[in-house]
Design an enzyme around this catalytic site. Structure first.
Site, PDB file in Angstrom:
ATOM      1  N   LYS A  22       0.853  -1.206   0.000  1.00 46.05           N
ATOM      2  CA  LYS A  22       0.000   0.000   0.000  1.00 46.05           C
ATOM      3  C   LYS A  22       0.879   1.243   0.000  1.00 46.05           C
ATOM      4  O   LYS A  22       0.660   2.181  -0.770  1.00 46.05           O
ATOM      5  CB  LYS A  22      -0.877   0.002   1.243  1.00 46.05           C
ATOM      6  CG  LYS A  22      -1.582   1.337   1.506  1.00 46.05           C
ATOM      7  CD  LYS A  22      -2.518   1.297   2.695  1.00 46.05           C
ATOM      8  CE  LYS A  22      -1.813   1.505   4.006  1.00 46.05           C
ATOM      9  NZ  LYS A  22      -1.464   2.907   4.316  1.00 46.05           N
ATOM     10  N   ASN A  23       1.910   1.250   0.841  1.00 46.56           N
ATOM     11  CA  ASN A  23       2.708   2.460   1.036  1.00 46.56           C
ATOM     12  C   ASN A  23       3.756   2.686  -0.038  1.00 46.56           C
ATOM     13  O   ASN A  23       4.476   3.677  -0.003  1.00 46.56           O
ATOM     14  CB  ASN A  23       3.329   2.469   2.436  1.00 46.56           C
ATOM     15  CG  ASN A  23       2.251   2.643   3.505  1.00 46.56           C
ATOM     16  OD1 ASN A  23       1.111   2.963   3.184  1.00 46.56           O
ATOM     17  ND2 ASN A  23       2.605   2.395   4.744  1.00 46.56           N
ATOM     18  N   CYS A 116      -5.171  12.911  13.102  1.00 48.10           N
ATOM     19  CA  CYS A 116      -5.561  11.530  12.782  1.00 48.10           C
ATOM     20  C   CYS A 116      -5.510  10.770  14.100  1.00 48.10           C
ATOM     21  O   CYS A 116      -4.932  11.221  15.074  1.00 48.10           O
ATOM     22  CB  CYS A 116      -4.627  11.010  11.706  1.00 48.10           C
ATOM     23  SG  CYS A 116      -3.802   9.486  12.064  1.00 48.10           S
ATOM     24  N   ARG A 121       0.488  14.293  13.366  1.00 51.26           N
ATOM     25  CA  ARG A 121       1.008  14.040  12.000  1.00 51.26           C
ATOM     26  C   ARG A 121       1.011  15.305  11.143  1.00 51.26           C
ATOM     27  O   ARG A 121       0.371  15.389  10.107  1.00 51.26           O
ATOM     28  CB  ARG A 121       0.210  12.923  11.348  1.00 51.26           C
ATOM     29  CG  ARG A 121       0.312  11.629  12.118  1.00 51.26           C
ATOM     30  CD  ARG A 121      -0.462  10.511  11.477  1.00 51.26           C
ATOM     31  NE  ARG A 121       0.227  10.026  10.261  1.00 51.26           N
ATOM     32  CZ  ARG A 121      -0.276   9.046   9.510  1.00 51.26           C
ATOM     33  NH1 ARG A 121      -1.439   8.501   9.825  1.00 51.26           N
ATOM     34  NH2 ARG A 121       0.385   8.645   8.445  1.00 51.26           N
ATOM     35  N   VAL A 123       2.517  18.259   8.578  1.00 49.63           N
ATOM     36  CA  VAL A 123       3.225  18.121   7.286  1.00 49.63           C
ATOM     37  C   VAL A 123       4.224  19.256   7.102  1.00 49.63           C
ATOM     38  O   VAL A 123       4.585  19.601   5.966  1.00 49.63           O
ATOM     39  CB  VAL A 123       2.223  18.083   6.110  1.00 49.63           C
ATOM     40  CG1 VAL A 123       1.433  16.784   6.132  1.00 49.63           C
ATOM     41  CG2 VAL A 123       1.304  19.297   6.128  1.00 49.63           C
ATOM     42  N   ASP A 307       4.451   0.288  12.007  1.00 47.90           N
ATOM     43  CA  ASP A 307       3.223  -0.300  11.456  1.00 47.90           C
ATOM     44  C   ASP A 307       3.034  -1.750  11.853  1.00 47.90           C
ATOM     45  O   ASP A 307       1.994  -2.332  11.543  1.00 47.90           O
ATOM     46  CB  ASP A 307       3.218  -0.190   9.930  1.00 47.90           C
ATOM     47  CG  ASP A 307       3.070   1.243   9.487  1.00 47.90           C
ATOM     48  OD1 ASP A 307       3.316   1.530   8.305  1.00 47.90           O
ATOM     49  OD2 ASP A 307       2.734   2.086  10.337  1.00 47.90           O
ATOM     50  N   ILE A 329       7.611   6.596  17.138  1.00 50.60           N
ATOM     51  CA  ILE A 329       7.308   7.368  15.925  1.00 50.60           C
ATOM     52  C   ILE A 329       6.074   8.240  16.098  1.00 50.60           C
ATOM     53  O   ILE A 329       6.090   9.426  15.791  1.00 50.60           O
ATOM     54  CB  ILE A 329       7.105   6.416  14.706  1.00 50.60           C
ATOM     55  CG1 ILE A 329       8.322   5.507  14.522  1.00 50.60           C
ATOM     56  CG2 ILE A 329       6.791   7.219  13.451  1.00 50.60           C
ATOM     57  CD1 ILE A 329       9.597   6.242  14.128  1.00 50.60           C
ATOM     58  N   ARG A 399      -8.799  -0.480   4.644  1.00 50.33           N
ATOM     59  CA  ARG A 399      -7.946   0.543   4.033  1.00 50.33           C
ATOM     60  C   ARG A 399      -6.620  -0.060   3.592  1.00 50.33           C
ATOM     61  O   ARG A 399      -6.015   0.360   2.624  1.00 50.33           O
ATOM     62  CB  ARG A 399      -7.661   1.655   5.039  1.00 50.33           C
ATOM     63  CG  ARG A 399      -8.858   2.507   5.359  1.00 50.33           C
ATOM     64  CD  ARG A 399      -8.448   3.705   6.142  1.00 50.33           C
ATOM     65  NE  ARG A 399      -7.371   4.415   5.461  1.00 50.33           N
ATOM     66  CZ  ARG A 399      -6.764   5.489   5.947  1.00 50.33           C
ATOM     67  NH1 ARG A 399      -7.134   5.974   7.126  1.00 50.33           N
ATOM     68  NH2 ARG A 399      -5.799   6.092   5.287  1.00 50.33           N
TER      69      ARG A 399
HETATM   70  C1  EPZ Z   1       4.158   6.821   6.478  1.00 51.75           C
HETATM   71  O1  EPZ Z   1       3.355   7.839   7.052  1.00 51.75           O
HETATM   72  C2  EPZ Z   1       3.241   5.624   6.304  1.00 51.75           C
HETATM   73  N1  EPZ Z   1       2.172   5.961   5.367  1.00 51.75           N
HETATM   74  C3  EPZ Z   1       2.671   5.209   7.661  1.00 51.75           C
HETATM   75  O2  EPZ Z   1       1.888   4.047   7.466  1.00 51.75           O
HETATM   76  C4  EPZ Z   1       3.839   4.879   8.594  1.00 51.75           C
HETATM   77  O3  EPZ Z   1       3.331   4.574   9.864  1.00 51.75           O
HETATM   78  C5  EPZ Z   1       4.786   6.075   8.696  1.00 51.75           C
HETATM   79  O4  EPZ Z   1       5.228   6.465   7.368  1.00 51.75           O
HETATM   80  C6  EPZ Z   1       6.022   5.773   9.526  1.00 51.75           C
HETATM   81  O5  EPZ Z   1       6.714   4.690   8.966  1.00 51.75           O
HETATM   82  C7  EPZ Z   1       2.444   5.975   4.036  1.00 51.75           C
HETATM   83  O6  EPZ Z   1       3.558   5.725   3.608  1.00 51.75           O
HETATM   84  C8  EPZ Z   1       1.309   6.319   3.126  1.00 51.75           C
HETATM   85  P1  EPZ Z   1       6.137  10.114   8.666  1.00 51.75           P
HETATM   86  P2  EPZ Z   1       3.930   9.350   7.127  1.00 51.75           P
HETATM   87  O7  EPZ Z   1       6.047  11.386   7.908  1.00 51.75           O
HETATM   88  O8  EPZ Z   1       4.832   9.600   5.978  1.00 51.75           O
HETATM   89  C9  EPZ Z   1       6.342  13.360  12.137  1.00 51.75           C
HETATM   90  C10 EPZ Z   1       0.022   2.679   7.678  1.00 51.75           C
HETATM   91  O9  EPZ Z   1      -0.438   2.106   8.658  1.00 51.75           O
HETATM   92  N2  EPZ Z   1       6.279  14.343  11.046  1.00 51.75           N
HETATM   93  O10 EPZ Z   1       7.287   9.191   8.384  1.00 51.75           O
HETATM   94  O11 EPZ Z   1       2.759  10.243   7.329  1.00 51.75           O
HETATM   95  C11 EPZ Z   1       5.062  12.541  12.238  1.00 51.75           C
HETATM   96  O12 EPZ Z   1       4.118  13.228  13.039  1.00 51.75           O
HETATM   97  C12 EPZ Z   1       0.490   4.111   7.769  1.00 51.75           C
HETATM   98  O13 EPZ Z   1       0.169   2.148   6.537  1.00 51.75           O
HETATM   99  C13 EPZ Z   1       6.316  15.707  11.352  1.00 51.75           C
HETATM  100  O14 EPZ Z   1       6.389  16.108  12.506  1.00 51.75           O
HETATM  101  O15 EPZ Z   1       4.789   9.297   8.456  1.00 51.75           O
HETATM  102  C14 EPZ Z   1       5.536  11.257  12.873  1.00 51.75           C
HETATM  103  O16 EPZ Z   1       5.616  11.436  14.272  1.00 51.75           O
HETATM  104  C15 EPZ Z   1       0.186   4.683   9.140  1.00 51.75           C
HETATM  105  N3  EPZ Z   1       6.263  16.605  10.320  1.00 51.75           N
HETATM  106  C16 EPZ Z   1       6.951  11.081  12.318  1.00 51.75           C
HETATM  107  O17 EPZ Z   1       7.350  12.382  11.842  1.00 51.75           O
HETATM  108  C17 EPZ Z   1       6.190  16.218   9.008  1.00 51.75           C
HETATM  109  O18 EPZ Z   1       6.159  17.092   8.109  1.00 51.75           O
HETATM  110  C18 EPZ Z   1       7.046  10.105  11.145  1.00 51.75           C
HETATM  111  O19 EPZ Z   1       6.038  10.459  10.230  1.00 51.75           O
HETATM  112  C19 EPZ Z   1       6.156  14.837   8.727  1.00 51.75           C
HETATM  113  C20 EPZ Z   1       6.217  13.906   9.750  1.00 51.75           C
END
Ligand code: EPZ
Length: 419
Positions: A22-23, A116, A121, A123, A307, A329, A399
């Protein structure tokens, strides 16, 4: 709303084919925006999230044709650059169209994802990186309004993200493919899905080097062309089925998977007492004893994936011993604990750490899924609980898992979907 009804106490045995990741599929589908030619994708799992991404792209004017697990995507010309709130609120990964739209069209209007279940989370890293590439960004009525400064293209830059972000790395990598000059992303996410996206981008004519390491170098090119790409296997789905078999006991073989993308998970399963054999694209797991409790900490790849944390926590509920599970995380990824306690689990939460005391057995009850991987955790608990467990709100499960109940039933689980 659908529910899953599970009768616990049955071992799992047999072979199962793992679906596409998926990811990896979500960013790679968004990459279709970077060219006016056709991008053909194979091994795309039939999930709620991939369907949502298809709808989002169609809303932007992309021709989207799906045939089973194959997609043909063609962004000949875009009719819109807006990712609307009602789509983004159901799938945060919609943010992945921001970088490609900016690179291709020079503007984008993407709803802020908002919070969420598992955490705030934000961006901010996506936005910081795009600004470094020359984008002008404002937040208007809950939307990110982005445009390239002036009429030119994005400009290559050196970006150091504050923390490791998977979709942040992916968004910036896609935007940089069409920028003028070279972009370096330091502190990049090393997840295999990032490398799979880079492989697809390079097949489209991009020049991405270092994906899979924490330093990615992208040489901007004039334009990208069409390509055909096969999505990598889903390592989290693989982990989920392996943990289910380790908890329920049995002998399963997963096919079409990638053992070298989940070493940390396999290590922990061996520590729990599972016997594991791997070949090129198969993993066999045998478990004919009560699992031993296994402590773990979630960290960015290649360490243990967040995950797979909820699934392992369910395993520890019936394991022999006490385990400490630390979630590093996300700040709120223990919602499954409250539901597991309804099944009799003995768990204490101390900040980011859950202390799980293994008990002899869980007792079936009705529980409610709160997010994708929490729902997988509850299904695993239901497989081992005595009596019947009903998992509600299975739209969370749908999902990220294709027909979970049918595939578990093919391994001998007593599980059915109740509409
Ligand atoms: C990706 O989410 C995955 N989703 C998530 O999988 C996965 O849990 C996550 O990476 C961590 O491995 C997809 O790839 C579609 P991050 P993402 O940005 O990219 C913080 C599932 O179950 N952060 O790596 O959204 C954030 O809050 C899903 O399939 C910021 O602060 O995760 C988190 O604490 C759930 N600012 C940490 O970094 C930002 O701009 C890691 O988040 C971005 C992230």
């Amino acid at each position: 709303m659908d529910k899953l009804r599970i009768e616990g106490g049955h071992r799992l045995s047999g072979n199962l084919r793992v679906a596409g990741a998926k990811n990896a599929a979500l960013p790679i589908m968004a990459a279709a925006l970077l060219t006016s030619e056709e991008l053909r994708l194979d091994n795309v799992a039939r999930l709620a999230d991939t369907a949502t991404m298809g709808r989002l792209l169609a809303g932007l004017g992309v021709a989207v044709e799906r045939d089973g697990q194959s997609y043909a995507l063609r962004a000949a010309r875009l009719g819109s650059v807006e990712a609307p709130y009602d789509l983004v609120k159901t799938m945060r990964a919609a943010i992945l169209v921001l970088g490609p739209l900016l690179a291709r069209e020079g503007s984008a209007r993407v709803s802020l994802p908002g919070g969420c279940a598992i955490g705030a989370r934000p961006v901010d890293q996506h936005l910081k990186g795009l600004q470094a590439l020359g984008a002008e960004l404002t937040i208007e009525q809950g939307y990110i309004v982005a445009r390239r400064s002036g009429a030119g293209r994005l400009r290559g830059a050196r970006i150091v993200t504050d923390m490791v972000t998977v979709t942040g790395t992916e968004n910036l990598m896609m935007a940089a493919t069409l920028a003028d000059g070279e972009t370096i992303i330091e502190n990049a996410a090393r997840e295999p899905e990032v490398a799979d996206l880079a492989a697809c981008l390079n097949a489209m004519g991009a020049r991405v080097r270092g994906a899979g390491t924490d330093r990615i170098v992208i040489e901007g090119v004039e334009r990208l062309h069409g390509a055909t790409h096969r999505i990598m296997p889903d390592r989290i789905e693989t982990a989920t089925f392996l943990v289910a078999a380790a908890a329920a006991g049995g002998d399963i073989t997963l096919e079409g998977t990638a053992p070298d993308t989940l070493d940390a998970v396999l290590d922990k399963l061996r520590e729990a007492g599972a016997r594991i054999e791997t070949a090129a694209d198969t993993i066999r797991l045998r478990m004919d004893q009560r699992p031993r409790a296994v402590s773990l900490r979630t960290e960015p790849y290649p360490a243990f994936p967040t995950d797979a944390q909820a699934q392992f926590l369910a395993l520890n509920c019936i394991a022999d011993g006490v385990a400490r599970i630390t979630e590093n995380i996300f700040e709120n990824r223990f919602m499954h604990v409250l539901e597991l306690q309804r099944l009799g689990a003995s768990i204490d939460i101390d900040g980011h750490t859950a202390i799980v005391r293994g008990i002899d057995h869980l007792s079936g009850a009705t529980v409610m899924a709160t997010d994708l991987r929490a729902s997988a955790s509850l299904v695993i608990a239901g497989l081992v609980a005595r009596g019947q467990t009903t998992v509600e709100r299975t739209y969370h499960l749908d999902r990220g898992y294709e027909e979970m109940e049918r595939r578990l039933a093919s391994l001998g689980a007593r599980i059915e979907r109740v509409r």
